[in-house]
Design an enzyme around this catalytic site. Structure first.
Site, PDB file in Angstrom:
ATOM      1  N   LYS A   1       0.829  -1.200   0.000  1.00 19.99           N
ATOM      2  CA  LYS A   1       0.000   0.000   0.000  1.00 19.99           C
ATOM      3  C   LYS A   1       0.877   1.270   0.000  1.00 19.99           C
ATOM      4  CE  LYS A   1      -3.778  -2.363   2.470  1.00 19.99           C
ATOM      5  NZ  LYS A   1      -4.724  -2.275   3.616  1.00 19.99           N
TER       6      LYS A   1
ATOM      7  N   ASN B   1      -1.766  -0.277   7.107  1.00 21.13           N
ATOM      8  CA  ASN B   1      -1.135  -1.535   7.525  1.00 21.13           C
ATOM      9  C   ASN B   1      -0.266  -2.185   6.449  1.00 21.13           C
ATOM     10  OD1 ASN B   1      -3.229  -2.265   5.906  1.00 21.13           O
ATOM     11  ND2 ASN B   1      -4.401  -3.338   7.480  1.00 21.13           N
TER      12      ASN B   1
ATOM     13  N   GLU C   1      -9.135 -10.765  -7.747  1.00 22.73           N
ATOM     14  CA  GLU C   1      -8.232  -9.616  -7.564  1.00 22.73           C
ATOM     15  C   GLU C   1      -7.057  -9.649  -8.544  1.00 22.73           C
ATOM     16  OE1 GLU C   1      -7.280  -9.817  -3.408  1.00 22.73           O
ATOM     17  OE2 GLU C   1      -9.326  -9.308  -2.798  1.00 22.73           O
TER      18      GLU C   1
ATOM     19  N   HIS D   1      -1.848  -5.610   1.444  1.00 22.87           N
ATOM     20  CA  HIS D   1      -3.092  -6.343   1.212  1.00 22.87           C
ATOM     21  C   HIS D   1      -2.722  -7.742   0.752  1.00 22.87           C
ATOM     22  CE1 HIS D   1      -6.984  -7.551  -0.408  1.00 22.87           C
ATOM     23  NE2 HIS D   1      -6.293  -8.031  -1.424  1.00 22.87           N
TER      24      HIS D   1
ATOM     25  N   TYR E   1     -12.059  -3.152  -3.736  1.00 27.95           N
ATOM     26  CA  TYR E   1     -12.634  -3.080  -2.390  1.00 27.95           C
ATOM     27  C   TYR E   1     -14.169  -3.086  -2.401  1.00 27.95           C
ATOM     28  CZ  TYR E   1      -8.176  -2.428   0.093  1.00 27.95           C
ATOM     29  OH  TYR E   1      -6.935  -2.608   0.661  1.00 27.95           O
TER      30      TYR E   1
HETATM   31  N1  UDP Z   1      -9.756  -1.132   7.481  1.00 27.63           N
HETATM   32  C1  UDP Z   1      -9.897  -0.047   8.340  1.00 27.63           C
HETATM   33  N2  UDP Z   1     -10.719  -0.191   9.444  1.00 27.63           N
HETATM   34  C2  UDP Z   1     -11.385  -1.332   9.726  1.00 27.63           C
HETATM   35  C3  UDP Z   1     -11.241  -2.419   8.854  1.00 27.63           C
HETATM   36  C4  UDP Z   1     -10.425  -2.296   7.745  1.00 27.63           C
HETATM   37  O1  UDP Z   1      -9.298   0.999   8.132  1.00 27.63           O
HETATM   38  O2  UDP Z   1     -12.095  -1.388  10.739  1.00 27.63           O
HETATM   39  C5  UDP Z   1      -8.897  -1.010   6.298  1.00 27.63           C
HETATM   40  C6  UDP Z   1      -7.509  -1.632   6.492  1.00 27.63           C
HETATM   41  O3  UDP Z   1      -6.568  -0.867   5.749  1.00 27.63           O
HETATM   42  C7  UDP Z   1      -7.702  -3.011   5.916  1.00 27.63           C
HETATM   43  C8  UDP Z   1      -8.627  -2.713   4.716  1.00 27.63           C
HETATM   44  O4  UDP Z   1      -9.485  -1.686   5.199  1.00 27.63           O
HETATM   45  O5  UDP Z   1      -6.475  -3.607   5.521  1.00 27.63           O
HETATM   46  C9  UDP Z   1      -9.437  -3.896   4.248  1.00 27.63           C
HETATM   47  O6  UDP Z   1     -10.110  -4.464   5.344  1.00 27.63           O
HETATM   48  P1  UDP Z   1     -10.150  -6.039   5.594  1.00 27.63           P
HETATM   49  O7  UDP Z   1     -11.130  -6.290   6.673  1.00 27.63           O
HETATM   50  O8  UDP Z   1     -10.352  -6.729   4.289  1.00 27.63           O
HETATM   51  O9  UDP Z   1      -8.677  -6.340   6.186  1.00 27.63           O
HETATM   52  P2  UDP Z   1      -7.436  -7.144   5.570  1.00 27.63           P
HETATM   53  O10 UDP Z   1      -7.988  -8.242   4.716  1.00 27.63           O
HETATM   54  O11 UDP Z   1      -6.631  -6.136   4.774  1.00 27.63           O
HETATM   55  O12 UDP Z   1      -6.667  -7.622   6.762  1.00 27.63           O
HETATM   56 MG    MG Z   2      -9.377  -8.140   3.131  1.00 20.70          MG
END
Ligand code: UDP
Ligand code: MG
Length: 135
Positions: A9, A116, A130, A119, A49
């Site tokens: 990211k 974080n 994806e 992805h 997304y």
């Molecule tokens: N995210 C956020 N707040 C939340 C959940 C997700 O800002 O409460 C953001 C975070 O950057 C995350 C992305 O949205 O990586 C996608 O969310 P997901 O639940 O798919 O998490 P991941 O699969 O990336 O661990």
């Molecule tokens: Mg995810």
């Protein structure tokens, strides 16, 4: 060959962690099968997304992902989808275990979106969907 989509990211690119993140993937034994630096538009991010549309963090997430270049990687290897999720660690970097990419290299910056670094696709269906978006 099993493949997953990894995105480094904008925070990972800005903080010059591209090499370190790829190093961890390669050290684990996975293969970088394709890779590109991209400045994504809103359309591609909306597709990527789609599952999060309407959630409170959706707009901040879109703005964050539009804030600079990202690196898209096709990562290959047996069970790489779950393996990369394990390398990445939990979504919340404060809670992500030490030893993981997010646990070692990211933190809470007090922003509306969790920054974080990476992805990783979460299932075979997501990986296929994806990878088709980004490659
Ligand atoms: N995210 C956020 N707040 C939340 C959940 C997700 O800002 O409460 C953001 C975070 O950057 C995350 C992305 O949205 O990586 C996608 O969310 P997901 O639940 O798919 O998490 P991941 O699969 O990336 O661990
Ligand atoms: Mg995810």
């Amino acid at each position: 060959m099993t493949a997953t989509l990894v995105l480094i990211k904008p925070d990972g690119v800005r903080r010059s962690l591209v090499g370190e993140i790829i190093r961890r993937c390669e050290a684990k034994g996975y293969k970088v099968a394709d890779l590109k630096l991209v400045e994504p538009n809103r359309e591609i991010l909306a597709k990527h997304y789609a599952e999060h549309e309407g959630k409170p963090f959706y707009e901040p997430l879109m703005e964050f992902m539009l804030s600079g270049p990202i690196v898209a990687i096709r990562l290959e290897g047996e069970r790489v989808i779950e393996g990369f999720r394990s390398l990445a660690g939990a979504t919340d970097p404060t809670l992500a275990a030490p030893g993981t990419i997010r646990g070692d290299l990211s933190r809470d910056w007090g922003t509306k979106v969790i920054q974080n670094l990476v992805h990783g696709s979460d299932s075979e269906e997501s990986a296929a969907r994806e990878l088709a978006i980004w490659f």
